[in-house]
Write a protein that holds these residues in place. Structure first.
Motif, PDB file in Angstrom:
ATOM      1  N   ALA A 228      54.143   7.070  17.936  1.00 56.54           N
ATOM      2  CA  ALA A 228      55.300   7.148  17.034  1.00 56.54           C
ATOM      3  C   ALA A 228      56.011   8.492  17.114  1.00 56.54           C
ATOM      4  N   GLY A 229      55.388   9.491  17.716  1.00 55.68           N
ATOM      5  CA  GLY A 229      56.021  10.794  17.885  1.00 55.68           C
ATOM      6  C   GLY A 229      56.338  11.467  16.560  1.00 55.68           C
ATOM      7  N   ARG A 230      57.594  11.917  16.417  1.00 56.85           N
ATOM      8  CA  ARG A 230      57.992  12.665  15.229  1.00 56.85           C
ATOM      9  C   ARG A 230      58.469  11.751  14.091  1.00 56.85           C
ATOM     10  N   ALA A 231      58.325  10.446  14.226  1.00 55.98           N
ATOM     11  CA  ALA A 231      58.714   9.530  13.149  1.00 55.98           C
ATOM     12  C   ALA A 231      57.894   9.826  11.900  1.00 55.98           C
ATOM     13  N   GLN A 232      58.507   9.676  10.736  1.00 54.86           N
ATOM     14  CA  GLN A 232      57.814   9.946   9.478  1.00 54.86           C
ATOM     15  C   GLN A 232      56.709   8.920   9.261  1.00 54.86           C
ATOM     16  N   VAL A 233      55.563   9.381   8.768  1.00 54.71           N
ATOM     17  CA  VAL A 233      54.397   8.516   8.639  1.00 54.71           C
ATOM     18  C   VAL A 233      54.656   7.364   7.684  1.00 54.71           C
ATOM     19  N   LYS A 234      55.482   7.569   6.682  1.00 53.88           N
ATOM     20  CA  LYS A 234      55.835   6.476   5.762  1.00 53.88           C
ATOM     21  C   LYS A 234      56.466   5.309   6.531  1.00 53.88           C
ATOM     22  N   GLY A 235      57.416   5.610   7.392  1.00 53.67           N
ATOM     23  CA  GLY A 235      58.083   4.565   8.162  1.00 53.67           C
ATOM     24  C   GLY A 235      57.153   3.888   9.147  1.00 53.67           C
ATOM     25  N   VAL A 236      56.218   4.649   9.713  1.00 44.82           N
ATOM     26  CA  VAL A 236      55.255   4.070  10.658  1.00 44.82           C
ATOM     27  C   VAL A 236      54.371   3.053   9.942  1.00 44.82           C
ATOM     28  N   LEU A 237      53.908   3.383   8.741  1.00 41.18           N
ATOM     29  CA  LEU A 237      53.068   2.466   7.983  1.00 41.18           C
ATOM     30  C   LEU A 237      53.812   1.180   7.624  1.00 41.18           C
ATOM     31  N   ARG A 238      55.117   1.273   7.373  1.00 45.03           N
ATOM     32  CA  ARG A 238      55.903   0.119   6.945  1.00 45.03           C
ATOM     33  C   ARG A 238      56.352  -0.770   8.095  1.00 45.03           C
ATOM     34  N   HIS A 239      56.382  -0.243   9.303  1.00 40.44           N
ATOM     35  CA  HIS A 239      56.948  -0.994  10.424  1.00 40.44           C
ATOM     36  C   HIS A 239      55.986  -2.105  10.835  1.00 40.44           C
ATOM     37  N   GLN A 240      56.421  -3.361  10.713  1.00 43.07           N
ATOM     38  CA  GLN A 240      55.528  -4.493  10.923  1.00 43.07           C
ATOM     39  C   GLN A 240      55.096  -4.639  12.383  1.00 43.07           C
ATOM     40  N   GLY A 241      55.881  -4.130  13.305  1.00 42.15           N
ATOM     41  CA  GLY A 241      55.496  -4.169  14.703  1.00 42.15           C
ATOM     42  C   GLY A 241      54.459  -3.120  15.057  1.00 42.15           C
ATOM     43  N   THR A 242      54.185  -2.235  14.116  1.00 42.72           N
ATOM     44  CA  THR A 242      53.201  -1.174  14.321  1.00 42.72           C
ATOM     45  C   THR A 242      51.892  -1.492  13.615  1.00 42.72           C
ATOM     46  N   ILE A 243      51.999  -1.815  12.315  1.00 43.31           N
ATOM     47  CA  ILE A 243      50.850  -2.242  11.505  1.00 43.31           C
ATOM     48  C   ILE A 243      51.337  -3.403  10.648  1.00 43.31           C
TER      49      ILE A 243
END
Length: 288
Positions: free
Chosen positions: A158-173
């Protein structure tokens, strides 16, 4: 918005009510909700319900080898009816009622969506993977394969993406939305704006533990509850989400909010950001 714990509980509740029951009729009231045409909706009628499962935040009702898949979006819900009205509902994209499933004994369920912004989606497919949102889902956070190493790889990618957005992204988790991402980050004592790839190894471990604990505990509390009880159960156990201006249950500091165009996040400054409030650009503009 229903997230993984609520959809898991819905699947369990509806499974007990629907499995081995025959579908008599499916009324599509809001045609904008129907996203597929082959197989047709009427192909479900006359078949028995095999099971009810979930994929992330998607509810999957197996019917005679086909799948009625629902994504409840921001304001959708499922309501059980002990008695379905004799007259079929009139088609309308303005009614809260989007879909009605009638069983062979005139019981059934209503799928509703509040508000004017209609995002609820219904699919009739031969394989759940035929639904684009399911085909692109990331790993389930409660699955055995969701290890610390799996999460570390996701954060690094995810690189510099904010961790909040990473947790919410359905293609990620899969399955974590706005509310439970706030709760996970509060439990991990982590800023929602922290860059994903900047987490040290011990922080990744802490975040992984928070994900498993927060989501797992919510599933355990919700298990066995009827659909009508799930919203209240979720709200009553949230520590920071939706509690702007209230006291943090851990440290007593005031829960703060950052607003965006169509959503907001809540956090505790003392627990998560070293006591420093995060910039809220919407509020800053209003104060100018």
């Amino acid at each position: 918005m229903p997230e993984l714990p609520e959809v898991e509980a819905l699947a369990l509740d509806l499974g007990g009510r629907l499995t081995d029951r025959a579908v008599a009729k499916v009324h599509v009231v809001a045609f904008s909700a129907l996203k597929t045409f082959d197989p047709p909706v009427h192909a479900l009628e006359g078949s028995f319900v095999d099971d009810v499962t979930r994929h992330g935040k998607f509810l999957d009702i197996g019917v005679g080898g086909l799948h009625l898949v629902l994504h409840l979006a921001r304001a959708g819900w499922v309501r059980w009816r002990d008695e379905v009205p004799a007259l079929p509902p009139k088609p309308s994209n303005k009614s809260p009622l989007a879909i009605r499933v009638v069983l062979d004994d005139d019981t059934g369920l209503d799928v509703t969506e509040a508000g004017t912004r209609k995002s609820l989606a219904m699919y009739v497919v031969r394989d759940p993977a035929d639904v684009p949102g399911i085909a692109s889902l990331g790993p389930d956070p409660l699955a055995d394969g969701f290890t610390v190493e799996t999460l570390a790889g996701i954060l690094e990618d995810a690189g510099r993406a904010q961790v909040k957005g990473v947790l919410r992204h359905q293609g990620t988790i899969a399955g974590i939305g706005n509310a439970y991402s706030d709760e996970v980050l509060h439990a991990a004592r982590m800023s929602p704006f922290k860059p994903a790839s900047s987490l040290a190894a011990e922080e990744v471990q802490t975040l992984h533990t928070a994900i498993r604990d927060v989501i797992g505990d919510a599933v355990a509390r919700s298990r066995g509850l009827a659909a009508s009880e799930l919203k209240g159960e979720k709200k009553s156990h949230l520590a920071v989400h939706g509690r702007t201006g209230e006291a943090c249950p851990v440290c007593g500091d005031t829960v703060r909010e950052v607003s965006f165009a169509d959503s907001s996040l809540q956090y505790c400054p003392t627990c998560q950001t070293g006591g420093k409030p995060l910039a809220d650009r919407r509020m800053s503009r209003l104060l100018k």
